[in-house]
Design a protein around this motif. Structure first.
Motif, mmCIF file in Angstrom:
data_model
loop_
_atom_site.group_PDB
_atom_site.id
_atom_site.type_symbol
_atom_site.label_atom_id
_atom_site.label_comp_id
_atom_site.label_asym_id
_atom_site.label_seq_id
_atom_site.Cartn_x
_atom_site.Cartn_y
_atom_site.Cartn_z
ATOM 1 N N GLY A 8 19.258 -20.082 22.921
ATOM 2 C CA GLY A 8 18.764 -21.127 24.273
ATOM 3 C C GLY A 8 17.250 -21.165 24.728
ATOM 4 O O GLY A 8 16.664 -21.106 24.209
ATOM 5 N N ALA A 17 7.816 -22.664 16.814
ATOM 6 C CA ALA A 17 8.177 -21.020 16.492
ATOM 7 C C ALA A 17 9.462 -21.211 16.562
ATOM 8 O O ALA A 17 10.107 -20.175 15.897
ATOM 9 C CB ALA A 17 7.211 -20.509 17.715
ATOM 10 N N HIS A 18 10.315 -22.065 17.785
ATOM 11 C CA HIS A 18 11.261 -21.959 17.670
ATOM 12 C C HIS A 18 12.047 -21.659 15.893
ATOM 13 O O HIS A 18 13.195 -20.929 15.526
ATOM 14 C CB HIS A 18 12.333 -23.744 18.329
ATOM 15 C CG HIS A 18 11.838 -23.465 19.565
ATOM 16 N ND1 HIS A 18 11.413 -24.259 20.597
ATOM 17 C CD2 HIS A 18 11.639 -21.762 20.252
ATOM 18 C CE1 HIS A 18 10.664 -24.013 21.608
ATOM 19 N NE2 HIS A 18 10.962 -22.972 22.071
ATOM 20 N N LEU A 21 11.921 -18.470 14.182
ATOM 21 C CA LEU A 21 13.068 -18.012 15.161
ATOM 22 C C LEU A 21 14.538 -17.941 14.466
ATOM 23 O O LEU A 21 14.139 -17.243 13.487
ATOM 24 C CB LEU A 21 12.968 -17.952 16.507
ATOM 25 C CG LEU A 21 12.256 -16.609 17.585
ATOM 26 C CD1 LEU A 21 12.607 -17.588 18.550
ATOM 27 C CD2 LEU A 21 14.133 -15.768 17.084
ATOM 28 N N LYS A 45 13.427 -21.260 35.679
ATOM 29 C CA LYS A 45 11.724 -22.853 35.103
ATOM 30 C C LYS A 45 11.725 -23.448 36.314
ATOM 31 O O LYS A 45 11.687 -24.152 37.008
ATOM 32 C CB LYS A 45 11.850 -23.770 34.278
ATOM 33 C CG LYS A 45 12.377 -23.225 32.639
ATOM 34 C CD LYS A 45 11.201 -23.338 31.379
ATOM 35 C CE LYS A 45 11.744 -22.709 30.326
ATOM 36 N NZ LYS A 45 10.747 -22.626 29.600
ATOM 37 N N LEU A 104 16.647 -13.935 21.540
ATOM 38 C CA LEU A 104 15.016 -14.993 22.648
ATOM 39 C C LEU A 104 13.734 -14.206 21.800
ATOM 40 O O LEU A 104 13.654 -12.884 21.526
ATOM 41 C CB LEU A 104 15.735 -13.479 23.948
ATOM 42 C CG LEU A 104 16.947 -13.506 24.717
ATOM 43 C CD1 LEU A 104 17.313 -12.280 25.516
ATOM 44 C CD2 LEU A 104 17.738 -15.210 25.220
ATOM 45 N N GLY A 105 13.233 -15.083 22.364
ATOM 46 C CA GLY A 105 11.669 -14.658 22.761
ATOM 47 C C GLY A 105 11.283 -12.813 23.364
ATOM 48 O O GLY A 105 11.946 -13.011 24.620
ATOM 49 N N ASP A 107 9.353 -13.123 25.925
ATOM 50 C CA ASP A 107 9.022 -13.210 27.544
ATOM 51 C C ASP A 107 10.119 -13.069 27.643
ATOM 52 O O ASP A 107 10.429 -12.838 28.628
ATOM 53 C CB ASP A 107 8.197 -14.269 27.364
ATOM 54 C CG ASP A 107 9.115 -15.246 26.313
ATOM 55 O OD1 ASP A 107 9.068 -15.374 25.433
ATOM 56 O OD2 ASP A 107 8.775 -17.304 27.187
ATOM 57 N N MET A 157 10.304 -11.627 12.310
ATOM 58 C CA MET A 157 9.424 -12.967 11.805
ATOM 59 C C MET A 157 7.934 -12.045 13.325
ATOM 60 O O MET A 157 8.034 -11.762 13.954
ATOM 61 C CB MET A 157 9.390 -13.821 12.864
ATOM 62 C CG MET A 157 9.877 -13.877 14.091
ATOM 63 S SD MET A 157 10.625 -15.943 14.339
ATOM 64 C CE MET A 157 8.174 -15.885 15.102
ATOM 65 N N VAL A 162 2.484 -20.158 20.073
ATOM 66 C CA VAL A 162 2.838 -21.356 19.803
ATOM 67 C C VAL A 162 3.974 -21.759 20.531
ATOM 68 O O VAL A 162 4.865 -20.839 21.008
ATOM 69 C CB VAL A 162 3.351 -22.328 18.693
ATOM 70 C CG1 VAL A 162 3.870 -24.013 18.807
ATOM 71 C CG2 VAL A 162 2.775 -21.900 17.544
ATOM 72 N N ALA A 164 5.550 -24.107 24.590
ATOM 73 C CA ALA A 164 6.186 -26.406 24.678
ATOM 74 C C ALA A 164 4.811 -26.130 25.751
ATOM 75 O O ALA A 164 4.693 -27.446 25.709
ATOM 76 C CB ALA A 164 6.844 -26.149 24.838
ATOM 77 N N THR A 165 4.633 -25.348 26.327
ATOM 78 C CA THR A 165 3.830 -25.630 27.683
ATOM 79 C C THR A 165 3.045 -26.092 26.612
ATOM 80 O O THR A 165 1.459 -27.445 27.119
ATOM 81 C CB THR A 165 2.734 -24.495 28.192
ATOM 82 O OG1 THR A 165 4.426 -23.767 28.688
ATOM 83 C CG2 THR A 165 2.416 -24.755 29.484
ATOM 84 N N ARG A 168 3.036 -29.950 25.419
ATOM 85 C CA ARG A 168 3.309 -30.950 26.399
ATOM 86 C C ARG A 168 1.314 -30.829 26.883
ATOM 87 O O ARG A 168 1.280 -32.649 26.893
ATOM 88 C CB ARG A 168 3.767 -30.221 27.759
ATOM 89 C CG ARG A 168 5.495 -30.318 27.485
ATOM 90 C CD ARG A 168 6.039 -29.815 28.403
ATOM 91 N NE ARG A 168 5.895 -28.850 29.628
ATOM 92 C CZ ARG A 168 6.065 -27.977 29.297
ATOM 93 N NH1 ARG A 168 7.309 -27.904 27.958
ATOM 94 N NH2 ARG A 168 5.630 -26.500 30.286
HETATM 95 P P1 ATP Z 1 7.584 -23.701 27.781
HETATM 96 O O1 ATP Z 1 6.071 -23.163 27.009
HETATM 97 O O2 ATP Z 1 7.714 -24.752 28.388
HETATM 98 O O3 ATP Z 1 7.601 -22.347 28.715
HETATM 99 P P2 ATP Z 1 8.600 -22.468 25.054
HETATM 100 O O4 ATP Z 1 7.793 -22.505 24.535
HETATM 101 O O5 ATP Z 1 8.826 -20.940 25.746
HETATM 102 O O6 ATP Z 1 8.177 -23.666 26.724
HETATM 103 P P3 ATP Z 1 11.293 -21.902 25.168
HETATM 104 O O7 ATP Z 1 12.401 -23.518 25.515
HETATM 105 O O8 ATP Z 1 11.287 -22.211 27.265
HETATM 106 O O9 ATP Z 1 10.034 -22.547 24.541
HETATM 107 O O10 ATP Z 1 12.240 -21.490 24.531
HETATM 108 C C1 ATP Z 1 12.910 -21.133 23.745
HETATM 109 C C2 ATP Z 1 13.127 -19.936 23.297
HETATM 110 O O11 ATP Z 1 11.508 -19.535 21.877
HETATM 111 C C3 ATP Z 1 12.525 -18.406 24.547
HETATM 112 O O12 ATP Z 1 13.420 -17.674 24.425
HETATM 113 C C4 ATP Z 1 11.326 -17.900 24.085
HETATM 114 O O13 ATP Z 1 10.903 -16.815 24.287
HETATM 115 C C5 ATP Z 1 11.112 -18.309 22.084
HETATM 116 N N1 ATP Z 1 10.618 -19.285 22.080
HETATM 117 C C6 ATP Z 1 9.307 -20.342 22.430
HETATM 118 N N2 ATP Z 1 8.247 -19.628 21.798
HETATM 119 C C7 ATP Z 1 8.235 -18.527 21.355
HETATM 120 C C8 ATP Z 1 7.031 -18.605 19.989
HETATM 121 N N3 ATP Z 1 5.727 -18.858 20.154
HETATM 122 N N4 ATP Z 1 7.714 -16.736 19.393
HETATM 123 C C9 ATP Z 1 8.299 -16.139 20.067
HETATM 124 N N5 ATP Z 1 9.452 -17.081 20.484
HETATM 125 C C10 ATP Z 1 9.380 -17.802 21.163
#
Ligand code: ATP
Length: 198
Positions: A8, A17-18, A21, A45, A104-105, A107, A157, A162, A164-165, A168
């Motif tokens: 998700g 990075a998505h 993953l 969020k 999940l990442g 965080d 991995m 990287v 999304a913040t 943007r």
């Molecule tokens: P934002 O910066 O807007 O919070 P984001 O880059 O974390 O967004 P999300 O769509 O919120 O992206 O993340 C979806 C999933 O992918 C989450 O479980 C997040 O932890 C994981 N994820 C995102 N970027 C990475 C990354 N660089 N490495 C590992 N996991 C990631």
């Protein structure tokens, strides 16, 4: 037993990075299928997400070509906050004998104890964690992982710095995002004038 991955996210926008993953999870967990689930109303969020239609379209551009991946719109269609536990319950009802892997990442995995019905999430799925370069204490085991060892796995991995913040913000500042988002997603963003302000 069918092995189903669940990934998700806001995907606002989806980035490299998505995709890394997703590929790591497919390979390391020997998944039969991986469901990418864009979140509807993200209760955790603070910013307002881009409209569902755009995030779904970008997720399709970023992931749909990958084998065994299905972009699943169920959380976008659900009224009210998107709770992962509801999605896992729905999947369990659809595939009662399958084994589920929640990807999940780091965080998000660290924040799991603040999630709605997190104990049930741990019963419904194995939590598969990808190290995140920018996380607090990146790579270190966190409390829940230590206390519920058998319900956690680490994906191998390499950490990619990287987010999304950042993407943007780079769009808003007209900076290059070439290595961060795939070309079709970048074109979609430009075409629909997304992320004009950070
Ligand atoms: P934002 O910066 O807007 O919070 P984001 O880059 O974390 O967004 P999300 O769509 O919120 O992206 O993340 C979806 C999933 O992918 C989450 O479980 C997040 O932890 C994981 N994820 C995102 N970027 C990475 C990354 N660089 N490495 C590992 N996991 C990631």
């Amino acid at each position: 037993m069918k092995r189903i991955g669940v990934f998700g996210g806001a995907f606002d926008p989806p980035h490299v990075a998505h995709a890394a993953l997703v590929k790591a999870a497919l390979a390391e967990l020997q998944l039969d299928e991986l469901r990418v689930v864009p979140t509807g109303e993200a209760w955790h969020k603070t910013r307002t997400l881009s409209p569902a239609l755009h995030r779904l379209a970008m997720a399709q551009l970023a992931f749909a070509e990958l084998p065994r991946v299905v972009v699943d719109p169920r959380e976008l269609e659900r009224v009210g906050p998107s709770y992962t536990v509801d999605t896992l319950r729905e999947f369990k009802a659809l595939w009662p004998t399958a084994e589920f892997f929640l990807i999940l990442g780091e965080d998000q995995a660290q924040a799991l104890p603040s999630w709605h019905d997190w104990q049930e999430i741990l019963q419904l799925a194995i939590i598969c964690v990808a190290t995140r370069a920018c996380s607090t204490g990146a790579g270190a085991k966190f409390d829940l992982e230590t206390t519920h060892k058998s319900r956690f796995r680490r994906l191998l991995m390499p950490a990619l710095n990287v987010s999304a913040t950042d993407i943007r913000a780079r769009f808003a500042a007209h900076l290059s995002v070439a290595d961060m988002v795939f070309e079709p997603v970048a074109r979609y963003i430009a075409h629909h004038h997304l992320y004009q302000t950070a």
